[in-house]
Design a protein around this motif. Structure first.
Motif, mmCIF file in Angstrom:
data_model
loop_
_atom_site.group_PDB
_atom_site.id
_atom_site.type_symbol
_atom_site.label_atom_id
_atom_site.label_comp_id
_atom_site.label_asym_id
_atom_site.label_seq_id
_atom_site.Cartn_x
_atom_site.Cartn_y
_atom_site.Cartn_z
ATOM 1 N N PHE A 198 10.926 -0.230 2.867
ATOM 2 C CA PHE A 198 10.380 0.606 3.936
ATOM 3 C C PHE A 198 10.710 0.084 5.340
ATOM 4 O O PHE A 198 10.192 0.585 6.320
ATOM 5 C CB PHE A 198 8.866 0.756 3.775
ATOM 6 C CG PHE A 198 8.523 1.638 2.628
ATOM 7 C CD1 PHE A 198 8.645 3.014 2.730
ATOM 8 C CD2 PHE A 198 8.124 1.098 1.417
ATOM 9 C CE1 PHE A 198 8.358 3.833 1.659
ATOM 10 C CE2 PHE A 198 7.829 1.919 0.344
ATOM 11 C CZ PHE A 198 7.952 3.286 0.458
ATOM 12 N N ARG A 223 11.497 2.765 7.831
ATOM 13 C CA ARG A 223 10.507 3.831 7.971
ATOM 14 C C ARG A 223 9.372 3.280 8.808
ATOM 15 O O ARG A 223 9.193 2.067 8.914
ATOM 16 C CB ARG A 223 9.978 4.259 6.597
ATOM 17 C CG ARG A 223 11.056 4.937 5.759
ATOM 18 C CD ARG A 223 10.550 5.308 4.404
ATOM 19 N NE ARG A 223 9.578 6.393 4.495
ATOM 20 C CZ ARG A 223 8.924 6.851 3.444
ATOM 21 N NH1 ARG A 223 9.137 6.350 2.251
ATOM 22 N NH2 ARG A 223 8.058 7.827 3.572
ATOM 23 N N ARG A 224 8.595 4.159 9.378
ATOM 24 C CA ARG A 224 7.444 3.696 10.170
ATOM 25 C C ARG A 224 6.472 2.997 9.236
ATOM 26 O O ARG A 224 5.995 3.590 8.262
ATOM 27 C CB ARG A 224 6.768 4.888 10.839
ATOM 28 C CG ARG A 224 5.641 4.472 11.726
ATOM 29 C CD ARG A 224 5.121 5.658 12.522
ATOM 30 N NE ARG A 224 4.092 5.221 13.411
ATOM 31 C CZ ARG A 224 2.863 5.750 13.430
ATOM 32 N NH1 ARG A 224 2.562 6.750 12.647
ATOM 33 N NH2 ARG A 224 1.964 5.293 14.280
ATOM 34 N N GLN A 225 6.227 1.739 9.522
ATOM 35 C CA GLN A 225 5.285 0.991 8.702
ATOM 36 C C GLN A 225 4.591 -0.070 9.538
ATOM 37 O O GLN A 225 5.092 -0.482 10.580
ATOM 38 C CB GLN A 225 5.977 0.346 7.500
ATOM 39 C CG GLN A 225 6.903 -0.808 7.837
ATOM 40 C CD GLN A 225 7.388 -1.514 6.588
ATOM 41 O OE1 GLN A 225 6.591 -1.912 5.752
ATOM 42 N NE2 GLN A 225 8.688 -1.663 6.474
#
Length: 146
Positions: free
Chosen positions: A58, A61-63
């Motif tokens: 991830f 990805r926004r995390q």
């Protein structure tokens, strides 16, 4: 967590798919992994060697990573109280040893290097649940108190 986002916990998948064997653990991890596609909050402190794979997967990805700084003795007391009875996990050592291993890993340079570049919050668990939720919501941009 936040009512607008699903919440997933690795132990829920262990209860559903695990049987205390390595094969059961792999089935649990695959189920947990599959749930991550939809997004949400994922509690995976007990994911062990798969934790770095989750974070890496991830990375683009926004995390956010939130580490719950709960003292080891508190975690161990929860196990002794039976809070986690029935969660099948294949670990050869004692529960206390497992908790200490997780705590060491979350404080290690290896974990810090895996998290590099990802917003990470070390949450003080001596605060009330409400205070913790507010800190998390502000950190993740889900709350604006201005």
């Amino acid at each position: 967590m936040h009512p607008d986002y699903p919440n997933f916990c690795i132990d829920d998948f262990r209860i559903r798919y695990g049987d205390g064997t390595i094969k059961g653990e792999i089935h649990s991890q695959i189920g947990f992994w599959g749930s991550m596609i939809s997004g949400g909050f994922f509690e995976c402190s007990g994911a062990g060697r798969f934790t770095s794979q989750y974070i890496t997967y991830f990375r683009y990805r926004r995390q956010f990573i939130i580490v719950m700084d709960t003292p080891s003795d508190v975690c161990i007391s929860r196990i002794r109280e039976g809070k986690y009875d029935g969660i099948p996990f294949p670990f050869a050592g004692s529960d206390e040893e497992f908790i200490r291993n997780v705590a060491e890993y979350l404080s290690s340079k290896l974990f810090a290097s895996i998290c590099k570049g990802i917003p990470t919050l070390r949450l003080d668990t001596t605060q009330s649940i409400t205070e913790q939720a507010e800190v998390i919501e502000r950190f993740a941009g889900l709350r604006d108190d201005s």
